[in-house]
Write a protein that holds these residues in place. Structure first.
Motif, short mmCIF file in Angstrom:
data_model
loop_
_atom_site.label_atom_id
_atom_site.label_comp_id
_atom_site.label_asym_id
_atom_site.label_seq_id
_atom_site.Cartn_x
_atom_site.Cartn_y
_atom_site.Cartn_z
N TYR A 1 -13.48 38.31 22.85
CA TYR A 1 -14.19 37.26 23.58
C TYR A 1 -15.70 37.45 23.50
N GLN A 2 -16.14 38.67 23.37
CA GLN A 2 -17.57 38.96 23.28
C GLN A 2 -18.20 38.26 22.08
N LYS A 3 -17.46 38.13 20.97
CA LYS A 3 -17.98 37.45 19.78
C LYS A 3 -18.21 35.97 20.04
N VAL A 4 -17.30 35.34 20.79
CA VAL A 4 -17.45 33.92 21.13
C VAL A 4 -18.66 33.73 22.04
N VAL A 5 -18.80 34.63 23.02
CA VAL A 5 -19.94 34.56 23.93
C VAL A 5 -21.24 34.78 23.16
N ARG A 6 -21.20 35.68 22.17
CA ARG A 6 -22.39 35.93 21.35
C ARG A 6 -22.79 34.68 20.57
N ALA A 7 -21.78 33.96 20.02
CA ALA A 7 -22.06 32.71 19.31
C ALA A 7 -22.70 31.70 20.24
N MET A 8 -22.21 31.62 21.46
CA MET A 8 -22.76 30.68 22.43
C MET A 8 -24.19 31.06 22.81
N ALA A 9 -24.47 32.36 22.92
CA ALA A 9 -25.83 32.81 23.24
C ALA A 9 -26.78 32.50 22.09
N LEU A 10 -26.32 32.68 20.85
CA LEU A 10 -27.16 32.36 19.70
C LEU A 10 -27.46 30.86 19.64
N LEU A 11 -26.48 30.04 19.98
CA LEU A 11 -26.71 28.59 20.01
C LEU A 11 -27.69 28.22 21.10
N GLN A 12 -27.59 28.88 22.24
CA GLN A 12 -28.54 28.62 23.32
C GLN A 12 -29.96 28.99 22.88
N ARG A 13 -30.09 30.08 22.14
CA ARG A 13 -31.39 30.49 21.61
C ARG A 13 -31.92 29.47 20.62
N SER A 14 -31.01 28.71 19.99
CA SER A 14 -31.40 27.68 19.02
C SER A 14 -31.85 26.39 19.69
N GLY A 15 -31.72 26.31 21.00
CA GLY A 15 -32.12 25.11 21.72
C GLY A 15 -30.99 24.14 21.98
N VAL A 16 -29.75 24.60 21.88
CA VAL A 16 -28.60 23.74 22.15
C VAL A 16 -28.41 23.67 23.66
N PRO A 17 -28.44 22.45 24.24
CA PRO A 17 -28.32 22.36 25.71
C PRO A 17 -26.90 22.55 26.22
N GLN A 18 -25.90 22.11 25.46
CA GLN A 18 -24.51 22.22 25.90
C GLN A 18 -23.64 22.62 24.73
N VAL A 19 -22.63 23.45 25.01
CA VAL A 19 -21.69 23.91 23.99
C VAL A 19 -20.29 23.64 24.48
N GLY A 20 -19.46 23.07 23.62
CA GLY A 20 -18.06 22.86 23.95
C GLY A 20 -17.20 23.87 23.21
N LEU A 21 -16.06 24.21 23.78
CA LEU A 21 -15.12 25.12 23.16
C LEU A 21 -13.94 24.31 22.62
N VAL A 22 -13.49 24.64 21.42
CA VAL A 22 -12.40 23.93 20.79
C VAL A 22 -11.11 24.69 21.03
N ALA A 23 -10.08 23.97 21.45
CA ALA A 23 -8.76 24.55 21.65
C ALA A 23 -7.73 23.60 21.06
N GLU A 24 -6.57 24.12 20.78
CA GLU A 24 -5.48 23.29 20.25
C GLU A 24 -4.67 22.73 21.41
N ALA A 25 -4.32 21.46 21.34
CA ALA A 25 -3.56 20.84 22.41
C ALA A 25 -2.14 21.41 22.44
N GLN A 26 -1.60 21.54 23.64
CA GLN A 26 -0.24 22.08 23.78
C GLN A 26 0.79 21.01 23.53
#
Length: 138
Positions: free
Chosen positions: A113-138
Motif C-alpha cells: 500500500y505504501q507504493k500506492v500512497v507514494r504514487a498519490m504523493a508524487l501526483l500531489q507534488r505535480s499539482g494534481v488537486p484530486q486523485v481517484g483510485l481504480v477498482a474492479e467492480a464486484q
C-alpha cells in the motif's frame, strides 16, 4: 461549326473504386483499433462501487504494478516503467495542458500500500488537486 458546338463533355469521376478503398480501410481500422489499446496488466482490487461517468478527455492513469513499478498512460512508451521524477515531470506537463483532467491511480491488489500512497504523493507534488483510485467492480 463554331467553337461552342465543339466543346467536349465534362469528365465524370467514377467514385466507386474510392468507396471500395474507404470501406476496406474502415474494416482494417475496426479490426486493429482494439489491438492498440494495451496497457500494463494489474489485478485490481474488488470494490462495491458505481462506475465513474465518462468525460471527453482521457484521464491520466498512473499504474503501480505488482512489483511496485510506476507506469503512466502518456509519454513515449506508456508500457515501460518510469522513475518517480519522470512521473512528476509527465504529470505536471499533463496538468498544465489540461487542468481539469481526471487523474486515476491503478494499484495491483498485491502491491504494498505504501507504493500506492507514494504514487498519490508524487501526483500531489505535480499539482494534481484530486486523485481517484481504480477498482474492479464486484
Amino acid at each position: 461549326m463554331d467553337r461552342r458546338s465543339r466543346r467536349r463533355p465534362i469528365a465524370e469521376i467514377n467514385v466507386v473504386p474510392y468507396i471500395d478503398v474507404m470501406l476496406v480501410l474502415l474494416v482494417i481500422f475496426m479490426i486493429t483499433a482494439p489491438l492498440l489499446k494495451t496497457g500494463v496488466e494489474v489485478t485490481l482490487p474488488k470494490a462495491d462501487a458505481k462506475p465513474m461517468e465518462q468525460t471527453q478527455s482521457e484521464p491520466l492513469i498512473v499504474t503501480v504494478d505488482g512489483e511496485g513499478r510506476f507506469f503512466i498512460n502518456i509519454g513515449e512508451n506508456p508500457e515501460s516503467p518510469i522513475g518517480e521524477e519522470q512521473l512528476v515531470t509527465l504529470a505536471t506537463a499533463a496538468m498544465r495542458r489540461d487542468g481539469d483532467r481526471r487523474v486515476l491511480v491503478r494499484g495491483d491488489q498485491g502491491v504494498n500500500y505504501q507504493k500506492v500512497v507514494r504514487a498519490m504523493a508524487l501526483l500531489q507534488r505535480s499539482g494534481v488537486p484530486q486523485v481517484g483510485l481504480v477498482a474492479e467492480a464486484q
